[in-house]
Design a protein around this motif. Structure first.
Motif, PDB file in Angstrom:
ATOM      1  N   GLN A 140      -0.664   4.860  -3.318  1.00 55.63           N
ATOM      2  CA  GLN A 140      -0.160   6.203  -3.594  1.00 55.63           C
ATOM      3  C   GLN A 140      -0.374   6.521  -5.066  1.00 55.63           C
ATOM      4  OE1 GLN A 140       3.211   7.402  -1.514  1.00 55.63           O
ATOM      5  NE2 GLN A 140       3.824   8.999  -2.927  1.00 55.63           N
ATOM      6  N   ASP A 196      -4.096   4.345   4.246  1.00 55.11           N
ATOM      7  CA  ASP A 196      -3.002   5.320   4.297  1.00 55.11           C
ATOM      8  C   ASP A 196      -2.646   5.881   2.919  1.00 55.11           C
ATOM      9  OD1 ASP A 196      -1.873   2.974   3.299  1.00 55.11           O
ATOM     10  OD2 ASP A 196      -0.068   3.104   4.532  1.00 55.11           O
ATOM     11  N   GLN A 237      -1.815   7.989  -0.164  1.00 55.41           N
ATOM     12  CA  GLN A 237      -1.213   9.316  -0.301  1.00 55.41           C
ATOM     13  C   GLN A 237      -1.388   9.780  -1.744  1.00 55.41           C
ATOM     14  OE1 GLN A 237       2.732   9.774   1.272  1.00 55.41           O
ATOM     15  NE2 GLN A 237       2.267   8.531   3.067  1.00 55.41           N
ATOM     16  N   TRP A 290       0.715  17.561  -1.372  1.00 54.89           N
ATOM     17  CA  TRP A 290       0.908  16.185  -0.935  1.00 54.89           C
ATOM     18  C   TRP A 290      -0.048  15.924   0.221  1.00 54.89           C
ATOM     19  CZ3 TRP A 290       6.226  14.281   1.353  1.00 54.89           C
ATOM     20  CH2 TRP A 290       6.189  12.910   1.560  1.00 54.89           C
ATOM     21  N   THR A 291      -1.024  15.072  -0.004  1.00 58.77           N
ATOM     22  CA  THR A 291      -2.049  14.787   0.998  1.00 58.77           C
ATOM     23  C   THR A 291      -1.897  13.345   1.453  1.00 58.77           C
ATOM     24  OG1 THR A 291      -3.494  16.326  -0.171  1.00 58.77           O
ATOM     25  CG2 THR A 291      -4.521  14.929   1.482  1.00 58.77           C
ATOM     26  N   ARG A 292      -1.966  13.142   2.779  1.00 60.25           N
ATOM     27  CA  ARG A 292      -1.703  11.820   3.357  1.00 60.25           C
ATOM     28  C   ARG A 292      -2.934  11.297   4.104  1.00 60.25           C
ATOM     29  NH1 ARG A 292       2.400  15.402   4.266  1.00 60.25           N
ATOM     30  NH2 ARG A 292       4.437  14.851   3.463  1.00 60.25           N
TER      31      ARG A 292
END
Length: 151
Positions: free
Chosen positions: A143, A53, A55, A63-65
């Motif tokens: 992240q 997951d 990010q 913002w890419t998830r």
């Protein structure tokens, strides 16, 4: 007597916390794997150092998830305007919270490139913040957020 007992308890707690501190070398190794992938433009091993997951917040505000979506973005930009661009790490600061999470701040500079809007980036410096967690017995990037440092 109570003061001595409290001092002994405090000393024991302090030693226990130190004994449980994460290995900073392993945290730094994970971040280093990211930069190796960046500089070789090959992210095939990203599953080894990122969470599913993951990010990513890029320096232009996107913002890419999710790992697959982040990897698709990275392949696109590294196959176009970042092709051949390298990023050199200047400083790394590691902060841990317990034994399962860490925040790593990296200051770096990039070789010259031209952004999709035509802006030339020469001697650009950036600050990237990584959030890492332990998963499956190793540190992984959950992240990251990248900021261009303006002079």
């Amino acid at each position: 007597m109570w003061i001595l007992l409290l001092a002994l308890v405090a000393c024991t707690v302090s030693r226990s916390a130190e004994g449980q501190r994460p290995d900073e070398r392993e945290i730094r190794k994970t971040v280093s794997e990211f930069y190796t992938a960046f500089n070789t433009h090959a992210f095939e091993r990203a599953a080894e150092f990122t969470t599913a997951d993951w990010q990513h917040i890029n320096p232009f505000g996107g913002w890419t998830r999710g790992r697959e979506a982040v990897l698709a973005e990275l392949r696109e930009v590294h196959g176009s305007f970042l092709k051949g661009v390298t990023e050199t790490v200047d400083t790394v600061a590691v902060r841990t919270s317990g034994t399962e999470s860490a925040v790593v701040t990296v200051r770096s500079h990039l070789s010259p490139y031209v952004a999709p809007d035509g802006t030339r980036h020469i001697d650009e410096h950036q600050i990237r913040t990584f959030v890492l967690v332990t998963q499956d017995g190793r540190w992984r990037i959950m992240q990251d957020q990248n900021t261009i440092v303006r002079p």
